[in-house]
Design an enzyme around this catalytic site. Structure first.
Site, PDB file in Angstrom:
ATOM      1  N   GLU A 613       0.825  -1.214   0.000  1.00  0.00           N
ATOM      2  CA  GLU A 613       0.000   0.000   0.000  1.00  0.00           C
ATOM      3  C   GLU A 613       0.855   1.258   0.000  1.00  0.00           C
ATOM      4  O   GLU A 613       0.475   2.273  -0.586  1.00  0.00           O
ATOM      5  CB  GLU A 613      -0.916  -0.019   1.220  1.00  0.00           C
ATOM      6  CG  GLU A 613      -2.125   0.878   1.110  1.00  0.00           C
ATOM      7  CD  GLU A 613      -3.098   0.441   0.026  1.00  0.00           C
ATOM      8  OE1 GLU A 613      -3.840   1.315  -0.459  1.00  0.00           O
ATOM      9  OE2 GLU A 613      -3.111  -0.743  -0.344  1.00  0.00           O
ATOM     10  N   GLU A 614       2.008   1.223   0.654  1.00  0.00           N
ATOM     11  CA  GLU A 614       2.831   2.415   0.792  1.00  0.00           C
ATOM     12  C   GLU A 614       3.628   2.724  -0.475  1.00  0.00           C
ATOM     13  O   GLU A 614       3.648   3.863  -0.943  1.00  0.00           O
ATOM     14  CB  GLU A 614       3.800   2.251   1.969  1.00  0.00           C
ATOM     15  CG  GLU A 614       3.135   2.303   3.338  1.00  0.00           C
ATOM     16  CD  GLU A 614       2.725   3.717   3.732  1.00  0.00           C
ATOM     17  OE1 GLU A 614       3.133   4.680   3.061  1.00  0.00           O
ATOM     18  OE2 GLU A 614       1.992   3.851   4.721  1.00  0.00           O
ATOM     19  N   SER A 615       4.330   1.735  -1.003  1.00  0.00           N
ATOM     20  CA  SER A 615       5.260   2.002  -2.106  1.00  0.00           C
ATOM     21  C   SER A 615       5.099   1.073  -3.289  1.00  0.00           C
ATOM     22  O   SER A 615       5.775   1.269  -4.308  1.00  0.00           O
ATOM     23  CB  SER A 615       6.705   1.882  -1.598  1.00  0.00           C
ATOM     24  OG  SER A 615       6.987   0.537  -1.235  1.00  0.00           O
ATOM     25  N   TYR A 715      -7.024   3.042   3.301  1.00  0.00           N
ATOM     26  CA  TYR A 715      -5.697   2.490   3.574  1.00  0.00           C
ATOM     27  C   TYR A 715      -5.756   1.396   4.635  1.00  0.00           C
ATOM     28  O   TYR A 715      -5.220   0.297   4.453  1.00  0.00           O
ATOM     29  CB  TYR A 715      -4.787   3.629   4.025  1.00  0.00           C
ATOM     30  CG  TYR A 715      -3.424   3.219   4.526  1.00  0.00           C
ATOM     31  CD1 TYR A 715      -2.352   3.121   3.658  1.00  0.00           C
ATOM     32  CD2 TYR A 715      -3.208   2.951   5.875  1.00  0.00           C
ATOM     33  CE1 TYR A 715      -1.090   2.757   4.116  1.00  0.00           C
ATOM     34  CE2 TYR A 715      -1.961   2.585   6.341  1.00  0.00           C
ATOM     35  CZ  TYR A 715      -0.904   2.492   5.460  1.00  0.00           C
ATOM     36  OH  TYR A 715       0.333   2.135   5.917  1.00  0.00           O
TER      37      TYR A 715
END
Length: 764
Positions: A613-615, A715
């Site tokens: 989800e972040e990168s 998220y």
């Protein structure tokens, strides 16, 4: 009048490295034969100069034709990119002399080599008929631009003008438009040059070419005097709007302020005032925005409605509740049907909810849902109102509102949530049978969506309830599950066959050849050019997603696959092949994550989900807030050592270790509450502490749904969902959709197509 050498040099610097074309690749004669394995091996070894001699010797031994053309092209392209222009010129010339599917690229890069070597006459000779000979080449736009530069630098400005004006895409691109403006100026047509420079400056304000055009306009204005063309108010407004849309609020604010100063009597004046106020709000300068908005009242009702809505937002941000309500009243009285009134009501409802006033927030959401059911805000407000009824414990109202939501918006992303909370209500009301039926519907229809996975958990709990007969504690009518099932549309089928790659399509063959020759960057550029022309071609998007993933950009692979499939989370493992799930859920850095997560006492599947989800598993990812690396660690330091820290955060090992330690600290801070810790990881602990002070929550779902930031809600749910999916996939307990041996499976690593045990691109 000719542009100065300095102007030409500046433009050349801005436009260095011709950009990717958007046209379809042309294959003059489809090559049915596979590339020889020896050529593929030598090309893969030629990524460094040490491998060039072997490839050159191989090419020299081949007779003229397709294989020799490929070999010399691979060699010449490598030499050109390494700056070895004399060698590149010889080898690319040999490639261009052969008839093979990439001959257009050989001609273009031969011309580029000559251009860099200062031989503009040779460039003209090579490219003057390029558009006629290769009309579908992916290098066509680059070739047109290079030919125009060659004409300009050899003093043939009129030919540059003809070349650029005859190409349909010139006016859609800032780089070619700038070349044309320079060509007009050099050919003695300053008025035409000024008009084109104005188009660039106002239509492409965020490009480097806009700065060059601005400099040219200052010069041309002095030259033309009274003949200098005036730009309409609508065109100058578009520049400010595009700056704002690009997030350049400071630049947009300056542009609006300048327009108000130099054109005070313009009919667009109030649009500029509202634009200026909106910039001030985005820059957190609310008092200044209020002062601007209260400077007068526009005659247009629509503009006045927008002004009042912006005042609602400004007063809300300054916590001036009385003024906010006055602005809302003005909207209600004068613009009751305006979408701006809907936005004002919705913003006020969200503000009240964030401050803890559930009842007033729910009333405002109901007003928006009732008055504006066909707006996206109306749909969202209907959901928020139904959810708040559940949150307050008003079971009857919540049940009715959730059912009404499903009937009104059966295709909504939130329909799964409505079914889930109906199931929870059924449990609360002592009706486990109805709850089971709702959860089973969720599992059948929504595959691996967040609420489908939560429904599976609830079904496990219900399995322990021995008595399944209805025993409701309140009077409510039993739901018609069949009717609900009929309301919800079935999942959309895939628009392509994920097991078959369209290798028989002529347009894909240049990519396959480039990938086989280990020219992966050029292959990707080729496919991107095709994608711009064939944006609705699903199999092409699928191919590009694989290429990006295998080139070390799994984040782009995830993005493109999501774009292609849409609501992929509604699918089950058995409905998609393993290769597609691998694109959606990369397994990069698993060994590292497994080690570092366990050292911190964390679930490694959770960390994989968080990194996704972040990168998207891209170590070089940098967010707008300057969060770095795989786990997007935010570097807030301004010390001299900050640069060294940023370099360390770019290391996957250091980044994962630091991210795991930070998440572990958040877990400790929030007493092991994973959902709260994830919200703090995304939005920051300070904000989460504020939310926890306002409300007390019965459980995880209450907390997640009450997060004020929609992005953080999405998220947290995504990470919790993907934690479960990664656990299942990495543990090897998954049965995917089978691709039969007769179905070709594509491997983008070397551009080969595997059909059973046969491989295209691997024969001798």
């Amino acid at each position: 009048m000719r542009p100065s050498l300095k102007t030409l040099a500046c433009a050349l610097a801005v436009m260095a490295g011709p950009r990717l074309a958007a046209s379809r690749a042309k294959v003059r004669a489809p090559d049915a034969r596979a590339l020889p394995a020896r050529l593929i091996r030598l090309a893969s070894q030629a990524t460094h100069p040490a491998g060039w001699s072997a490839l050159r010797a191989y090419a020299g031994r081949r007779p003229r034709g397709v294989v020799r053309g490929y070999a010399y092209f691979a060699l010449g392209y490598r030499e050109c990119k390494a700056g070895q222009y004399p060698q590149a010129e010889r080898d690319l010339a040999r490639a261009a002399a052969d008839e093979f599917p990439l001959r257009d690229l050989a001609v273009y890069y031969l011309a580029q080599t000559d251009y860099r070597d200062g031989q503009t006459a040779r460039v003209v000779g090579l490219l003057h008929s390029f558009a006629r000979e290769f009309p579908g080449s992916t290098a066509l736009t680059k070739a047109i631009g290079l030919l125009a530069w060659a004409y300009l630098q050899s003093g043939q400005a009129a030919k540059a003008v003809r070349t650029l004006t005859s190409y349909p895409r010139t006016f859609q691109r800032s780089d070619l438009s700038l070349q044309l403006a320079l060509a007009y100026e050099a050919s003695g047509a300053p008025l035409a040059a000024a008009r084109l420079d104005q188009d660039i400056y106002y239509a492409f304000p965020t490009t480097p070419e806009a700065n060059v055009a601005a400099e040219a306009l200052r010069r041309l204005k002095a030259t033309l005097g009274a003949q200098y063309p005036r730009v309409s108010d609508r065109i100058v407004t578009a520049r400010a709007q595009k700056l704002f849309a690009a997030g350049r609020f400071d630049a947009a604010l300056k542009e609006y302020a300048r327009l108000l100063r130099v054109r005070p009597r313009s009919p667009e004046r109030w649009e500029w005032i509202l634009g200026k106020a909106l910039c001030l709000l985005r820059l957190n300068q609310e008092p200044a925005a209020i002062q601007v908005l209260r400077s007068g009242v526009p005659l247009s009702p629509a503009l006045n409605a927008e002004r009042e809505r912006l005042l609602v937002e400004a007063y809300m941000d300054t916590s001036d509740e009385k003024a906010m309500n006055r602005a809302l009243d003005q909207l209600r009285i004068h613009h009751p049907d305006s979408p701006w009134y809907a936005q004002g009501l919705y913003s006020a409802a969200s503000d009240y909810l964030e401050r803890g006033n559930v009842n007033l927030a729910a009333a405002l959401y109901r007003n928006v849902a009732g008055a504006f059911p066909n707006l996206p805000l109306g749909e969202d407000a209907a959901w928020r109102a139904a959810w708040l009824a559940y949150f307050k414990g008003a079971s009857a109202d919540a049940r009715a509102a959730l059912l009404d939501y499903i009937e009104r918006y059966p295709s909504s992303l939130r329909t799964a949530g409505a079914l889930y909370f109906l199931g929870r209500l059924a449990e609360d009301l002592g009706d486990p049978r109805e709850a089971r039926e709702l959860y089973q519907l969720l599992r059948r229809r929504y595959g691996h969506g967040y609420y489908a996975l939560r429904a599976a958990d609830r079904l496990g709990r219900l399995a322990k309830v021995k008595r399944m007969a209805r025993n409701p504690r309140g009077h409510h009518q039993a739901l018609d599950i069949r009717k609900l099932t009929g309301l919800i549309p079935p999942p959309r089928s895939l628009p392509f066959n994920p097991c078959v790659h369209p290798s028989s399509e002529v347009w894909l063959r240049p990519y396959l050849a480039l990938a086989s020759l280990s020219l992966r960057k050029l292959a990707s550029e080729c496919l991107r050019g095709l994608l711009r022309d064939r944006s609705s071609q699903p199999d092409l998007i699928f191919a590009l997603s694989r290429i990006e993933a295998e080139r070390g950009r799994p984040d782009r692979g995830i993005y493109l696959t999501r774009k292609l499939i849409g609501r992929y989370q509604d699918a089950s493992f058995r409905t998609l092949p393993r290769s597609l799930w691998a694109l959606l859920y990369p397994r990069s850095f698993w060994a590292l994550v497994n080690r570092e997560a366990r050292q911190e006492g964390l679930d490694p599947y959770l960390i994989m989900a968080l990194i996704r989800e972040e990168s998207g598993f891209y170590p070089g990812a940098v967010s707008p807030a300057h969060a770095l690396g795989l786990m997007q660690i935010l570097d807030r330091s301004r010390a001299p050592a900050a640069r060294a820290l940023a370099a360390r955060l770019g290391s996957p090992w250091y980044n994962v270790r630091a991210g795991c330690a930070y998440l572990r600290g958040l877990m400790k801070r929030y007493h092991g509450n994973l959902a709260v810790a994830l919200a703090a990881y995304n939005a920051g602990p300070t904000r989460v502490d504020d939310w926890l002070r306002v409300y007390s929550f019965r459980g995880r779902e209450d907390f997640i749904e009450m997060i004020p930031f929609p992005g953080t809600r999405i998220y947290v749910r995504a990470v919790l969902r993907d934690q479960i999916l990664y656990r299942r996939m990495l543990a090897g307990r998954v049965s995917y959709m089978a691709c039969t041996p007769r179905r070709p499976e594509f491997s983008a690593h070397r551009g080969r197509l595997r059909v059973g045990s046969a491989t295209l691109g691997g024969t001798r």
